[in-house]
Write an enzyme that holds these catalytic residues in place. Structure first.
Site, PDB file in Angstrom:
ATOM      1  N   LEU A  62       0.826  -1.206   0.000  1.00 17.98           N
ATOM      2  CA  LEU A  62       0.000   0.000   0.000  1.00 17.98           C
ATOM      3  C   LEU A  62       0.862   1.259   0.000  1.00 17.98           C
ATOM      4  CD1 LEU A  62      -2.599  -1.065   2.762  1.00 17.98           C
ATOM      5  CD2 LEU A  62      -3.043  -0.912   0.295  1.00 17.98           C
ATOM      6  N   GLU A  91      13.272   4.882   5.419  1.00 15.90           N
ATOM      7  CA  GLU A  91      11.988   4.398   5.932  1.00 15.90           C
ATOM      8  C   GLU A  91      11.949   4.292   7.468  1.00 15.90           C
ATOM      9  OE1 GLU A  91      10.994   0.814   3.860  1.00 15.90           O
ATOM     10  OE2 GLU A  91       9.362   0.323   5.227  1.00 15.90           O
TER      11      GLU A  91
HETATM   12  P1  ATP Z   1       6.181  -2.984   3.699  1.00 18.54           P
HETATM   13  O1  ATP Z   1       6.347  -1.920   4.757  1.00 18.54           O
HETATM   14  O2  ATP Z   1       6.429  -4.364   4.256  1.00 18.54           O
HETATM   15  O3  ATP Z   1       6.911  -2.661   2.429  1.00 18.54           O
HETATM   16  P2  ATP Z   1       3.519  -1.889   3.324  1.00 18.54           P
HETATM   17  O4  ATP Z   1       4.080  -0.606   3.844  1.00 18.54           O
HETATM   18  O5  ATP Z   1       2.797  -1.848   2.027  1.00 18.54           O
HETATM   19  O6  ATP Z   1       4.639  -3.004   3.252  1.00 18.54           O
HETATM   20  P3  ATP Z   1       1.336  -1.916   5.193  1.00 18.54           P
HETATM   21  O7  ATP Z   1       0.595  -0.964   4.334  1.00 18.54           O
HETATM   22  O8  ATP Z   1       1.701  -1.455   6.563  1.00 18.54           O
HETATM   23  O9  ATP Z   1       2.594  -2.506   4.446  1.00 18.54           O
HETATM   24  O10 ATP Z   1       0.491  -3.266   5.376  1.00 18.54           O
HETATM   25  C1  ATP Z   1       0.147  -4.085   4.280  1.00 18.54           C
HETATM   26  C2  ATP Z   1      -0.827  -5.143   4.754  1.00 18.54           C
HETATM   27  O11 ATP Z   1      -2.033  -4.504   5.198  1.00 18.54           O
HETATM   28  C3  ATP Z   1      -1.280  -6.114   3.678  1.00 18.54           C
HETATM   29  O12 ATP Z   1      -0.398  -7.187   3.560  1.00 18.54           O
HETATM   30  C4  ATP Z   1      -2.657  -6.544   4.188  1.00 18.54           C
HETATM   31  O13 ATP Z   1      -2.556  -7.604   5.101  1.00 18.54           O
HETATM   32  C5  ATP Z   1      -3.143  -5.328   4.970  1.00 18.54           C
HETATM   33  N1  ATP Z   1      -4.162  -4.486   4.296  1.00 18.54           N
HETATM   34  C6  ATP Z   1      -4.973  -3.608   4.930  1.00 18.54           C
HETATM   35  N2  ATP Z   1      -5.785  -2.973   4.085  1.00 18.54           N
HETATM   36  C7  ATP Z   1      -5.507  -3.451   2.858  1.00 18.54           C
HETATM   37  C8  ATP Z   1      -6.012  -3.182   1.548  1.00 18.54           C
HETATM   38  N3  ATP Z   1      -6.977  -2.303   1.344  1.00 18.54           N
HETATM   39  N4  ATP Z   1      -5.452  -3.828   0.502  1.00 18.54           N
HETATM   40  C9  ATP Z   1      -4.472  -4.720   0.686  1.00 18.54           C
HETATM   41  N5  ATP Z   1      -3.954  -5.016   1.894  1.00 18.54           N
HETATM   42  C10 ATP Z   1      -4.458  -4.407   2.973  1.00 18.54           C
HETATM   43 MG    MG Z   2       5.554  -0.126   5.234  1.00 17.70          MG
END
Ligand code: ATP
Ligand code: MG
Length: 264
Positions: free
Chosen positions: A11, A71
């Site tokens: 995300l 980060e």
């Molecule tokens: P990283 O920091 O590991 O690179 P990220 O910053 O993208 O990843 P977050 O956004 O904190 O990680 O969390 C991603 C997780 O949140 C997904 O793996 C899923 O379990 C959950 N999640 C919550 N809302 C959603 C959504 N709308 N779509 C997809 N995943 C979601």
């Molecule tokens: Mg993250």
């Protein structure tokens, strides 16, 4: 306007900050090019601050200058601010960013140290749910898991001790997924989904507890979109922490720590 962006593996988290307001938004990482187009067309005059694994990709494609941060530093700055806003006054704590994967940190009021990471995180939650049940949509997983029964899948300590006194609380999980072959050998979709959430929740909490112990604190903070409206997961985290005499905190808007802290 100031715009903080944390472009993670799953995300893209965005904070829009003006003198009068603060707005949080998120986009799927798959829509990164649309986000870039929007920034180029609407926000070239704004101050844009980037962090996260996909920050460099965004920076390369923007036709105006931006500021980038590491980060882990950005997340700590944002988290410090969110903790203050939530009146969570913690001196010495560990925090876990349960994103696609999970990273662990030990923190005091002014500094943090990243002490490790695990591939078990939100990506595991949705990936394993999909493999087992065909459901990979986050909102559907967390909704349907509410009706699941963990005991149909997971082996608890009390199952092993079978009514006799146990040296650790009977309610602790002895083996995630370890009961399925002894129990009725079938589990509903809901049972499987709650078992997956349990596996991820207990893995990250067990790591947090050990980390907190080593850092001589009881306070553990959990952030990351994986926890978003995910009551099944946060209930497990709170309950497990309590059984181990530790304190778990889930920070409101914690998933925006990186985006907020990127704005320096
Ligand atoms: P990283 O920091 O590991 O690179 P990220 O910053 O993208 O990843 P977050 O956004 O904190 O990680 O969390 C991603 C997780 O949140 C997904 O793996 C899923 O379990 C959950 N999640 C919550 N809302 C959603 C959504 N709308 N779509 C997809 N995943 C979601
Ligand atoms: Mg993250």
């Amino acid at each position: 306007m100031k715009i903080g962006i944390d472009a993670g593996g799953t995300l893209i988290k965005v904070v829009l900050l003006s003198d009068l307001s603060r707005t949080f938004k998120k986009y799927p990482a798959a829509e990164i090019d649309q986000v870039i187009n929007m920034l180029n067309s609407k926000h070239a005059a704004d101050d844009v601050y980037l962090t996260g694994g996909k920050a460099e990709y965004i920076q390369e494609k923007l036709n105006f200058d931006t500021t980038a941060s590491i980060e882990f530093d950005a997340t700590f700055r944002g988290l410090t601010q969110l903790l203050k806003e939530a009146d969570m006054d913690l001196d010495r704590y560990v925090y876990l960013n349960v994103g696609t994967g999970t990273s662990f940190h030990q923190a005091t009021q002014n500094s943090q140290k990243r002490v490790g990471g695990s591939g078990v995180g939100g990506g595991t939650m949705i990936g394993l749910s999909y493999l087992l049940t065909g459901i990979g949509d986050f909102d559907t997983i967390i909704e349907r898991a509410k009706d699941g029964i963990r005991d149909n899948v997971d082996l608890k300590v009390h199952h092993i001790y079978n009514g006799r006194p146990s040296p650790i609380p009977g309610d602790l999980t002895a083996s995630n997924f370890g009961h399925i072959l002894n129990a009725q050998k079938t589990a509903s979709t809901e049972d499987q989904l709650i078992a997956v959430i349990g596996l991820v929740a207990e893995t990250v909490t067990a790591m947090a507890i050990n980390l907190a112990d080593a850092f001589e604190t009881k306070d553990m903070v959990f952030i990351g979109s994986t926890l978003l409206d995910n009551k099944v997961m946060t209930d497990i985290i709170y309950r497990y922490s309590e059984l181990k005499n530790a304190r778990a905190f889930v920070v409101p808007n914690g998933e925006y720590s990186g985006a907020l802290g990127a704005i320096s």
